[in-house]
Design an enzyme around this catalytic site. Structure first.
Site, PDB file in Angstrom:
ATOM      1  N   PHE A   1       0.813  -1.221   0.000  1.00  0.00           N
ATOM      2  CA  PHE A   1       0.000   0.000   0.000  1.00  0.00           C
ATOM      3  C   PHE A   1       0.843   1.267   0.000  1.00  0.00           C
ATOM      4  O   PHE A   1       0.379   2.330  -0.386  1.00  0.00           O
ATOM      5  CB  PHE A   1      -0.930   0.004   1.229  1.00  0.00           C
ATOM      6  CG  PHE A   1      -0.245   0.448   2.501  1.00  0.00           C
ATOM      7  CD1 PHE A   1      -0.084   1.796   2.792  1.00  0.00           C
ATOM      8  CD2 PHE A   1       0.268  -0.477   3.405  1.00  0.00           C
ATOM      9  CE1 PHE A   1       0.568   2.211   3.953  1.00  0.00           C
ATOM     10  CE2 PHE A   1       0.924  -0.068   4.562  1.00  0.00           C
ATOM     11  CZ  PHE A   1       1.070   1.278   4.834  1.00  0.00           C
TER      12      PHE A   1
ATOM     13  N   CYS B   1       9.556   1.800   3.293  1.00  0.00           N
ATOM     14  CA  CYS B   1      10.439   0.671   3.619  1.00  0.00           C
ATOM     15  C   CYS B   1      11.869   1.144   3.799  1.00  0.00           C
ATOM     16  O   CYS B   1      12.692   0.431   4.346  1.00  0.00           O
ATOM     17  CB  CYS B   1      10.386  -0.366   2.524  1.00  0.00           C
ATOM     18  SG  CYS B   1      11.041   0.243   0.991  1.00  0.00           S
TER      19      CYS B   1
ATOM     20  N   GLU C   1       9.177  -4.071  13.007  1.00  0.00           N
ATOM     21  CA  GLU C   1       9.007  -2.977  12.048  1.00  0.00           C
ATOM     22  C   GLU C   1       7.696  -2.282  12.406  1.00  0.00           C
ATOM     23  O   GLU C   1       6.623  -2.867  12.254  1.00  0.00           O
ATOM     24  CB  GLU C   1       8.927  -3.517  10.611  1.00  0.00           C
ATOM     25  CG  GLU C   1       8.791  -2.388   9.607  1.00  0.00           C
ATOM     26  CD  GLU C   1       8.518  -2.874   8.182  1.00  0.00           C
ATOM     27  OE1 GLU C   1       7.787  -3.863   8.012  1.00  0.00           O
ATOM     28  OE2 GLU C   1       9.025  -2.235   7.254  1.00  0.00           O
TER      29      GLU C   1
ATOM     30  N   SER D   1       5.483  -6.877   3.211  1.00  0.00           N
ATOM     31  CA  SER D   1       6.049  -7.166   4.530  1.00  0.00           C
ATOM     32  C   SER D   1       6.808  -8.496   4.511  1.00  0.00           C
ATOM     33  O   SER D   1       6.572  -9.349   3.653  1.00  0.00           O
ATOM     34  CB  SER D   1       4.931  -7.215   5.569  1.00  0.00           C
ATOM     35  OG  SER D   1       4.014  -8.225   5.220  1.00  0.00           O
TER      36      SER D   1
ATOM     37  N   LYS E   1      -1.229  -7.258  -9.126  1.00  0.00           N
ATOM     38  CA  LYS E   1      -2.206  -7.289  -8.028  1.00  0.00           C
ATOM     39  C   LYS E   1      -1.760  -6.214  -7.035  1.00  0.00           C
ATOM     40  O   LYS E   1      -0.892  -6.433  -6.193  1.00  0.00           O
ATOM     41  CB  LYS E   1      -2.209  -8.673  -7.378  1.00  0.00           C
ATOM     42  CG  LYS E   1      -3.515  -9.058  -6.692  1.00  0.00           C
ATOM     43  CD  LYS E   1      -3.980  -8.130  -5.601  1.00  0.00           C
ATOM     44  CE  LYS E   1      -3.239  -8.301  -4.296  1.00  0.00           C
ATOM     45  NZ  LYS E   1      -3.634  -7.258  -3.276  1.00  0.00           N
TER      46      LYS E   1
ATOM     47  N   GLU F   1      -4.966  -3.714  -1.905  1.00  0.00           N
ATOM     48  CA  GLU F   1      -6.418  -3.475  -1.856  1.00  0.00           C
ATOM     49  C   GLU F   1      -6.749  -2.221  -1.047  1.00  0.00           C
ATOM     50  O   GLU F   1      -7.881  -1.761  -1.049  1.00  0.00           O
ATOM     51  CB  GLU F   1      -7.130  -4.700  -1.274  1.00  0.00           C
ATOM     52  CG  GLU F   1      -6.825  -5.024   0.188  1.00  0.00           C
ATOM     53  CD  GLU F   1      -5.528  -5.824   0.388  1.00  0.00           C
ATOM     54  OE1 GLU F   1      -4.597  -5.709  -0.433  1.00  0.00           O
ATOM     55  OE2 GLU F   1      -5.459  -6.548   1.398  1.00  0.00           O
TER      56      GLU F   1
END
Ligand code: NAD
Length: 497
Positions: A149, A281, A382, A226, A173, A176
């Protein structure tokens, strides 16, 4: 309410599974959009479209491919602002940051425009009498990309422009949580002339992902997200015989030596820890202060952090926006709430922060934790939010050992005026991307991006030269055009004469 559908074979396709997920404006907490969740059959339709398109795209000329990519580059350039607004509306990051994301994605489109030189191959003539050897690289077929995301436009652009430039077709993909930017990227690609089926987007959750990982017609999978999911993607797709690159999470350290420019280090720490609300990240989430610098550095970080203006991403005055979901906000807050009991000093606690008029937004202020023990949850996990941990080390060696003991190895940075120490750090630190007085060392498009240890599963970094290698497979062609005097049966192993 707006609906985000799939993009299959060059057109928008409504979801048929009847399954939808909510997309929330993080600044207001209001669900603005529903996104279709693909069924196995819908994923299969996208892969079938990609496979059919590959029959022609895979053998199309380089000039055809780069022609489309140059037009795509111009269209994206013209739509920067629109794309950034879509990102802000669903992700929450401030507009300037969203524009930066689009710019970094564009870099990879530009790299893909120059694919001709990257696919030139190698030729050795006269390796034996009248024998030449050529090494060429060919596309894989249908490639899948699964994206997180936090960069809804840039991370997809790390993947598909290079993949299609190499002659593959693609099924994306996206996350969402903020799917609209990916659909817009696909629409613009079609407008640029990318043939139907070359780039497809299926929205959804694990159902869609797992089908892509198992589908016999998917040759390779690029994943960014992740660490636990990256590990699942790598294991599952590898077990199904696919080539996989799975980039995972991170805990990026910044080592500050006593001779560093402390103002520059404090500026960098604040920018890199709290930019995009820490949902990067490559965010710096741990500062390791060496020697006597700690107290002064923490004071300067605090002074800067207190001035950051938090607000809706579409307000030009905002420097930091909200977090992606309410659940994520609460999880981030829980690390700050638990920090003191685990031995950290809470210098700034942003958990009570809210924005007037936007009380249902996913707000959290900046938190700064000092002297964080290495076994505290705030250091071990994290967090992916605006929480910066400061740790102390007596010496350079102790600092590097601390960084190298981390299970992650995405990015890291050293702040110093000592060239020798910086050089040592580059060689000794266990991370894939290193900054010297650069806090977020995200490589430019023509160098590759990737971490070590739990930050990347697979052998290839993403984009750059590694990206081209990932999206192609090698073939070596040995050619002889015999002279009349050649010939005769020889059962010996060919020697190079
Ligand atoms: P995530 O792992 O939750 O989701 C990533 C993708 O995987 C999404 O498309 C999601 O739908 C899908 N997914 C989620 N759960 C799944 C499951 N159980 N099975 C199959 N698919 C699943 O990550 P996120 O929260 O969207 O993104 C944030 C994470 O991504 C952070 O950990 C961040 O460090 C990481 N990240 C890494 C990089 C990098 O380059 N290393 C870059 C950006 C983000």
């Amino acid at each position: 309410m707006k609906t985000v559908n799939h993009w299959i074979d060059g057109k928008s396709v409504e979801g048929t599974s009847g399954d939808y997920g909510p997309v929330t404006d993080p600044a207001t907490g209001v669900v603005t959009t529903r996104v279709a969740f693909a069924s196995v059959e819908e994923v299969d339709a996208a892969v079938a479209a990609a496979k059919a398109a590959w029959a022609t795209w895979g053998v199309s000329s380089l000039a055809t491919r780069t022609g489309v990519l140059f037009r795509y580059r111009a269209l994206l350039d013209a739509h920067r602002d629109e794309l950034a607004r879509l990102i802000t509306a669903e992700h929450g990051k401030v507009h300037s940051d969203a524009l930066g994301e689009v710019a970094r994605g564009l870099e990879i489109v530009e790299l893909a425009c120059g694919i001709t030189t990257q696919l030139k191959g190698e030729l050795s003539t006269q390796v034996a009498s009248r024998v030449d050897v050529a090494s060429i690289r060919q596309p894989l077929g249908v490639v899948a990309g699964i994206t997180p995301f936090n960069f809804p436009a840039m991370v997809p652009m790390w993947m598909f422009p290079l993949a299609v430039a190499c002659g593959n077709t693609f099924v994306l993909k996206p996350s969402e949580k903020d799917p609209s930017a990916a659909i817009r990227l696909a629409e613009l690609a079609a407008e640029a002339g990318l043939p139907d089926g070359v780039l497809n987007v299926v929205n959804g959750d694990r159902v869609a992902v797992d089908r892509l990982l198992e589908h016999p017609d998917v040759a390779a999978v690029s994943f960014v997200g992740s660490t636990p999911i990256a590990r699942h993607i790598h294991t599952t797709a590898s077990a199904h015989g696919k080539r996989v690159q799975a980039l995972g999470g991170a805990k990026n350290h910044m080592l500050v030596l006593p001779d560093a420019d402390l103002d520059a280090a404090a500026d960098a720490a604040v920018s890199a820890a709290y930019g995009s609300a820490g949902e990067r990240c490559m965010a710096i989430s741990a500062v390791v202060a060496v020697g006597e610098t700690g107290d002064e550095l923490v004071a300067r970080i605090r002074e800067r952090a207190e001035k950051i203006k938090i607000g809706p991403g579409d307000d030009p005055a905002s420097e930091m926006g909200p977090l992606i979901t309410k659940a994520h906000r609460d999880k981030v807050a829980s690390y700050v709430h638990g920090a003191a009991a685990q031995g950290a000093q809470v210098v700034l606690d942003g958990t009570g922060f809210t924005v007037e008029g936007y009380e249902d937004g996913h707000w959290i202020g900046l938190s700064l934790l000092d002297r964080v023990p290495v076994d505290a949850d705030a250091y071990r996990d994290e967090i992916f939010g605006p929480v910066l941990c400061v740790l102390r080390a007596e010496t350079y060696e102790e600092g590097v050992a601390l960084i190298n003991a981390s299970p992650w190895g995405n990015g890291t940075a050293i702040f110093t005026r000592d060239g020798g120490a910086a050089r040592r750090f580059q060689l000794e630190v266990e991370a894939g991307m290193v900054g010297v007085n650069v806090p977020i060392p995200v490589p430019v498009g023509y160098h590759s991006f990737g971490g070590w240890k739990h930050s990347l599963f697979g052998d290839h970094h993403i984009y750059g030269t590694d990206g081209v290698r990932f999206y192609t497979r090698g073939k070596v062609v040995t050619t002889r055009w015999p002279d009349p005097e050649d010939g005769g049966v020889d059962l010996g192993f060919p020697s190079h004469r």
